[in-house]
Design a protein around this motif. Structure first.
Motif: not given
Ligand code: SF4
Length: 225
Positions: A34, A36-38, A41, A43, A46-47, A96, A122, A140
């Motif tokens: 992932c 997206v970078g919230c 987050c 999780t 999982t990035w 993710g 997202s 997101k």
């Protein structure tokens, strides 16, 4: 045709706690990766998809845990495991960010075998999935990764499930919906972040005003994953 393997972080059976399918027994497949970078987050492990975290599939199936390890699994391998180990007939593909990958083969294989399939995304990647799959977009907006919510994802969505902490989150959603070039015909669910009272009150008020639906993270009330 060679089967396409996806990087899988964990597979487990539980009850879907959120959104339209709340209460439905489900097999969750969490994909690794992932960007997206919230900031909130839960999780973050999982990035990244690092070769050094790659393990054998046996270490992934049924062994849930907050680690960055992952294994390549094909649709057929996943289906065989579901049929052997689990009772649920609903599969949730989450991350993710699962839509970093083409999910067509996996979703078609599962649907042909009698499962219903739900994708949680997202909205920042094109959604490539079977026509019969249920798509839940949690848009997101303005996250650190700089990704933009794309129109194709919103139009493919069966459900927009929007996390809300404050008024600004609602403004972001309304701006997103207003910016569509075609009308959206989609179920909108507002979900208060972390069951905060202020966020819950805001969601209730806005759901009533717009005839939207309230989504509570019921799994957090009953202490399941
Ligand atoms: S899109 Fe999901 S996995 Fe990715 S950073 Fe945001 S909350 Fe985390």
């Amino acid at each position: 045709m060679a089967s396409f393997a996806l990087p899988v972080n964990e597979v487990f059976e539980t009850i879907q706690g959120e959104g339209f399918h709340t209460g439905v027994p489900a097999i969750f497949v969490r994909l690794q990766g992932c960007d997206v970078g919230c900031s909130w987050c839960d999780t973050k492990h999982t990035w990244q998809v690092l070769d050094s975290d790659k393990v054998e599939p046996e270490l992934i199936i049924g062994a849930s845990g907050d680690t960055a390890r992952w294994a390549h699994l094909t649709a057929v391998q996943l289906l065989e495991q579901f049929q052997t180990l689990y009772k649920a007939k609903h599969v949730v593909i989450t991350g993710g960010e699962p839509c970093m990958y083409d999910l067509t083969e996996l979703s078609n294989t599962l649907i042909e075998a009698g499962y219903s399939v739900q994708i949680e995304t997202s909205g920042t990647y094109p959604v490539k999935v079977a026509n019969k799959a249920w798509v839940t977009v949690s848009p997101k907006v303005e996250m650190k990764g700089g990704k933009v919510v794309i129109e194709q994802a919103l139009h493919r969505a069966n459900e927009i499930k929007h996390p809300v902490a404050r008024e600004r989150d609602l403004t972001n959603l309304k701006n997103l919906l207003a910016g569509m070039t075609k009308n959206l015909d989609v179920l909108v669910c507002l979900q208060p972040i972390s069951q905060q009272q202020r966020a819950t009150d805001l969601c209730i008020e806005t759901c009533i005003e717009n005839n939207w639906r309230l989504s509570l993270q019921t799994h957090k009330f009953i202490g399941i994953e």
